[in-house]
Design a protein around this motif. Structure first.
Motif, PDB file in Angstrom:
ATOM      1  N   ALA A 215       0.755  -1.134  -0.106  1.00 16.98           N
ATOM      2  CA  ALA A 215       0.067  -0.035   0.075  1.00 16.98           C
ATOM      3  C   ALA A 215       0.752   1.364  -0.005  1.00 16.98           C
ATOM      4  CB  ALA A 215      -0.843  -0.131   1.237  1.00 16.98           C
ATOM      5  N   PHE A 216       2.098   1.137   0.041  1.00 19.37           N
ATOM      6  CA  PHE A 216       3.225   2.325   0.206  1.00 19.37           C
ATOM      7  C   PHE A 216       3.884   2.115  -0.843  1.00 19.37           C
ATOM      8  CE2 PHE A 216       1.887   1.387   4.549  1.00 19.37           C
ATOM      9  CZ  PHE A 216       1.130   2.406   5.022  1.00 19.37           C
ATOM     10  N   ASP A 217       4.987   3.112  -1.024  1.00 13.48           N
ATOM     11  CA  ASP A 217       6.116   3.259  -1.923  1.00 13.48           C
ATOM     12  C   ASP A 217       7.311   2.288  -1.546  1.00 13.48           C
ATOM     13  OD1 ASP A 217       4.522   4.927  -3.253  1.00 13.48           O
ATOM     14  OD2 ASP A 217       5.805   6.584  -3.140  1.00 13.48           O
ATOM     15  N   GLU A 218       7.217   1.862  -0.307  1.00 14.98           N
ATOM     16  CA  GLU A 218       8.290   1.177  -0.300  1.00 14.98           C
ATOM     17  C   GLU A 218       7.772  -0.107   1.056  1.00 14.98           C
ATOM     18  OE1 GLU A 218      11.209   3.841   1.247  1.00 14.98           O
ATOM     19  OE2 GLU A 218      10.728   3.480   3.446  1.00 14.98           O
ATOM     20  N   ARG A 219       8.421  -1.284   1.088  1.00 16.40           N
ATOM     21  CA  ARG A 219       8.189  -2.002   2.154  1.00 16.40           C
ATOM     22  C   ARG A 219       9.272  -3.149   2.395  1.00 16.40           C
ATOM     23  NH1 ARG A 219       3.925  -7.221   1.232  1.00 16.40           N
ATOM     24  NH2 ARG A 219       5.646  -7.877   2.880  1.00 16.40           N
ATOM     25  N   ILE A 220       9.124  -3.706   3.535  1.00 15.63           N
ATOM     26  CA  ILE A 220      10.205  -4.730   3.868  1.00 15.63           C
ATOM     27  C   ILE A 220       9.785  -6.065   3.347  1.00 15.63           C
ATOM     28  CG2 ILE A 220      11.416  -6.013   5.856  1.00 15.63           C
ATOM     29  CD1 ILE A 220      12.152  -3.033   5.736  1.00 15.63           C
ATOM     30  N   VAL A 221      10.735  -6.593   2.755  1.00 17.53           N
ATOM     31  CA  VAL A 221      10.391  -7.992   1.882  1.00 17.53           C
ATOM     32  C   VAL A 221      11.452  -9.157   2.494  1.00 17.53           C
ATOM     33  CG1 VAL A 221      10.072  -9.295  -0.232  1.00 17.53           C
ATOM     34  CG2 VAL A 221       9.468  -6.904  -0.048  1.00 17.53           C
ATOM     35  N   GLY A 222      11.079 -10.209   2.782  1.00 16.83           N
ATOM     36  CA  GLY A 222      11.980 -11.400   3.027  1.00 16.83           C
ATOM     37  C   GLY A 222      11.867 -12.364   1.782  1.00 16.83           C
TER      38      GLY A 222
ATOM     39  N   ASP B  32      16.680 -25.088  -2.990  1.00 16.14           N
ATOM     40  CA  ASP B  32      16.854 -23.822  -3.278  1.00 16.14           C
ATOM     41  C   ASP B  32      16.609 -22.870  -2.081  1.00 16.14           C
ATOM     42  OD1 ASP B  32      17.777 -24.530  -5.993  1.00 16.14           O
ATOM     43  OD2 ASP B  32      15.785 -24.243  -6.875  1.00 16.14           O
ATOM     44  N   GLU B  33      15.984 -23.450  -1.105  1.00 16.95           N
ATOM     45  CA  GLU B  33      15.688 -22.686  -0.190  1.00 16.95           C
ATOM     46  C   GLU B  33      16.891 -22.065   0.737  1.00 16.95           C
ATOM     47  OE1 GLU B  33      12.391 -23.358   3.394  1.00 16.95           O
ATOM     48  OE2 GLU B  33      12.505 -24.689   1.543  1.00 16.95           O
ATOM     49  N   HIS B  34      16.804 -20.799   1.235  1.00 17.51           N
ATOM     50  CA  HIS B  34      17.958 -20.295   2.143  1.00 17.51           C
ATOM     51  C   HIS B  34      17.288 -19.679   3.323  1.00 17.51           C
ATOM     52  CE1 HIS B  34      17.358 -16.121   0.732  1.00 17.51           C
ATOM     53  NE2 HIS B  34      17.358 -16.746  -0.619  1.00 17.51           N
ATOM     54  N   ASP B  35      18.141 -19.483   4.128  1.00 13.18           N
ATOM     55  CA  ASP B  35      17.499 -18.348   5.300  1.00 13.18           C
ATOM     56  C   ASP B  35      16.970 -17.269   4.850  1.00 13.18           C
ATOM     57  OD1 ASP B  35      18.309 -20.310   7.297  1.00 13.18           O
ATOM     58  OD2 ASP B  35      20.252 -19.457   7.952  1.00 13.18           O
ATOM     59  N   VAL B  36      15.783 -16.849   5.734  1.00 14.13           N
ATOM     60  CA  VAL B  36      15.348 -15.494   4.955  1.00 14.13           C
ATOM     61  C   VAL B  36      16.239 -14.128   5.081  1.00 14.13           C
ATOM     62  CG1 VAL B  36      13.381 -13.943   5.430  1.00 14.13           C
ATOM     63  CG2 VAL B  36      13.078 -16.444   5.638  1.00 14.13           C
ATOM     64  N   VAL B  37      16.352 -13.834   4.025  1.00 14.18           N
ATOM     65  CA  VAL B  37      17.109 -12.457   4.105  1.00 14.18           C
ATOM     66  C   VAL B  37      15.966 -11.154   3.845  1.00 14.18           C
ATOM     67  CG1 VAL B  37      18.672 -11.127   2.678  1.00 14.18           C
ATOM     68  CG2 VAL B  37      19.050 -13.343   2.788  1.00 14.18           C
ATOM     69  N   TRP B  38      16.106 -10.215   4.816  1.00 12.26           N
ATOM     70  CA  TRP B  38      15.343  -9.094   4.635  1.00 12.26           C
ATOM     71  C   TRP B  38      15.745  -8.191   3.978  1.00 12.26           C
ATOM     72  CZ3 TRP B  38      10.571 -10.730   6.190  1.00 12.26           C
ATOM     73  CH2 TRP B  38      10.480 -11.780   6.964  1.00 12.26           C
ATOM     74  N   PHE B  39      15.148  -7.106   3.226  1.00 12.39           N
ATOM     75  CA  PHE B  39      15.675  -6.134   2.639  1.00 12.39           C
ATOM     76  C   PHE B  39      14.279  -5.111   2.237  1.00 12.39           C
ATOM     77  CE2 PHE B  39      14.394  -9.252  -0.415  1.00 12.39           C
ATOM     78  CZ  PHE B  39      13.613  -8.641  -1.368  1.00 12.39           C
ATOM     79  N   LYS B  40      14.634  -3.845   2.049  1.00 14.86           N
ATOM     80  CA  LYS B  40      13.601  -2.873   1.946  1.00 14.86           C
ATOM     81  C   LYS B  40      13.506  -2.615   0.427  1.00 14.86           C
ATOM     82  CE  LYS B  40      13.149   0.872   4.238  1.00 14.86           C
ATOM     83  NZ  LYS B  40      13.570   2.306   4.699  1.00 14.86           N
ATOM     84  N   LEU B  41      12.351  -3.237  -0.246  1.00 17.83           N
ATOM     85  CA  LEU B  41      12.034  -3.012  -1.645  1.00 17.83           C
ATOM     86  C   LEU B  41      11.556  -1.638  -1.938  1.00 17.83           C
ATOM     87  CD1 LEU B  41      11.995  -4.437  -4.323  1.00 17.83           C
ATOM     88  CD2 LEU B  41       9.819  -5.339  -3.640  1.00 17.83           C
ATOM     89  N   LYS B  42      11.796  -0.868  -2.812  1.00 15.08           N
ATOM     90  CA  LYS B  42      11.223   0.451  -3.163  1.00 15.08           C
ATOM     91  C   LYS B  42      10.555   0.538  -4.542  1.00 15.08           C
ATOM     92  CE  LYS B  42      14.769   2.943  -0.574  1.00 15.08           C
ATOM     93  NZ  LYS B  42      15.814   4.022  -0.661  1.00 15.08           N
ATOM     94  N   LYS B  43       9.687   1.422  -4.653  1.00 16.47           N
ATOM     95  CA  LYS B  43       9.106   1.576  -5.933  1.00 16.47           C
ATOM     96  C   LYS B  43       9.917   1.847  -7.055  1.00 16.47           C
ATOM     97  CE  LYS B  43       6.205   4.977  -7.416  1.00 16.47           C
ATOM     98  NZ  LYS B  43       5.270   6.081  -7.436  1.00 16.47           N
ATOM     99  N   ASP B  44       9.786   1.256  -8.317  1.00 17.25           N
ATOM    100  CA  ASP B  44      10.684   1.432  -9.420  1.00 17.25           C
ATOM    101  C   ASP B  44      11.974   1.091  -9.105  1.00 17.25           C
ATOM    102  OD1 ASP B  44       8.286   2.811 -10.614  1.00 17.25           O
ATOM    103  OD2 ASP B  44       9.058   4.685  -9.904  1.00 17.25           O
TER     104      ASP B  44
ATOM    105  N   LEU C 174       8.254  -3.954  -6.646  1.00 11.49           N
ATOM    106  CA  LEU C 174       7.068  -3.586  -5.895  1.00 11.49           C
ATOM    107  C   LEU C 174       5.825  -3.042  -6.725  1.00 11.49           C
ATOM    108  CD1 LEU C 174       6.579  -3.139  -2.751  1.00 11.49           C
ATOM    109  CD2 LEU C 174       7.098  -0.698  -3.150  1.00 11.49           C
ATOM    110  N   LYS C 175       4.815  -3.394  -6.169  1.00 12.50           N
ATOM    111  CA  LYS C 175       3.807  -3.002  -7.124  1.00 12.50           C
ATOM    112  C   LYS C 175       2.803  -2.259  -6.055  1.00 12.50           C
ATOM    113  CE  LYS C 175      -0.542  -4.626  -9.413  1.00 12.50           C
ATOM    114  NZ  LYS C 175      -1.285  -5.771  -9.469  1.00 12.50           N
ATOM    115  N   VAL C 176       2.730  -1.053  -6.434  1.00 13.44           N
ATOM    116  CA  VAL C 176       1.875  -0.153  -5.221  1.00 13.44           C
ATOM    117  C   VAL C 176       0.229  -0.437  -5.647  1.00 13.44           C
ATOM    118  CG1 VAL C 176       1.647   1.991  -4.415  1.00 13.44           C
ATOM    119  CG2 VAL C 176       3.746   1.341  -5.170  1.00 13.44           C
ATOM    120  N   VAL C 177      -0.517  -0.591  -4.638  1.00 13.44           N
ATOM    121  CA  VAL C 177      -1.657  -0.850  -4.639  1.00 13.44           C
ATOM    122  C   VAL C 177      -2.281   0.293  -4.028  1.00 13.44           C
ATOM    123  CG1 VAL C 177      -1.945  -3.156  -5.410  1.00 13.44           C
ATOM    124  CG2 VAL C 177      -1.806  -2.745  -2.815  1.00 13.44           C
TER     125      VAL C 177
END
Ligand SMILES: [Zn+2]
Length: 118
Positions: free
Chosen positions: A64-71, A79-91, A105-108
């Motif tokens: 719902a925002f222009d950025e969010r935390i994604v794991g 192919d699985e690995h320990d979850v890596v967290w990062f901030k995903l930004k629009k565009d 990121l797809k802003v809804v």
């Protein structure tokens, strides 16, 4: 449960030297507690499900925002690995440094930055 683990570590430390795996385990627990204090709830931040994202066809993450935390936890099975967290930004597509999966990121809705409503 945490209290039990803590007293067990304390006993170990009093009878042996301070090195060993227990220090590492305790550190990870603390890190998790810190994350919870900051309001990062794991069930709100589930890694996206669906086809593995590539540069041509990124994995779409809705926000719902222009950025969010994604794991990212990689693919399935081997192919699985320990979850890596990062901030995903629009565009700004993000490529996971571990498995090279690409996210977009797809802003809804109206977008904007989280917490910018005051
Ligand atoms: Zn990954």
């Amino acid at each position: 449960m945490l209290r039990c683990a803590g007293s067990r570590v304390a006993r170990l430390l009093s009878s042996r030297d301070a090195s060993g795996d227990f220090g590492i385990a305790t550190g990870m627990e603390l890190e998790e507690l810190e994350a919870q204090k900051k309001g990062l709830k794991r069930f709100d931040l589930d890694p996206p499900r669906g086809p593995f994202g590539t540069k041509d066809e990124p994995a779409i993450v809705e926000s719902a925002f222009d950025e969010r935390i994604v794991g990212c936890s990689g693919g399935v099975g081997d192919d699985e690995h320990d979850v890596v967290w990062f901030k995903l930004k629009k565009d700004e597509n993000y490529e996971c440094p571990v498995c090279t999966q690409v996210f977009q990121l797809k802003v809804v809705g109206e977008g904007g930055l989280p917490g910018a409503h005051h």
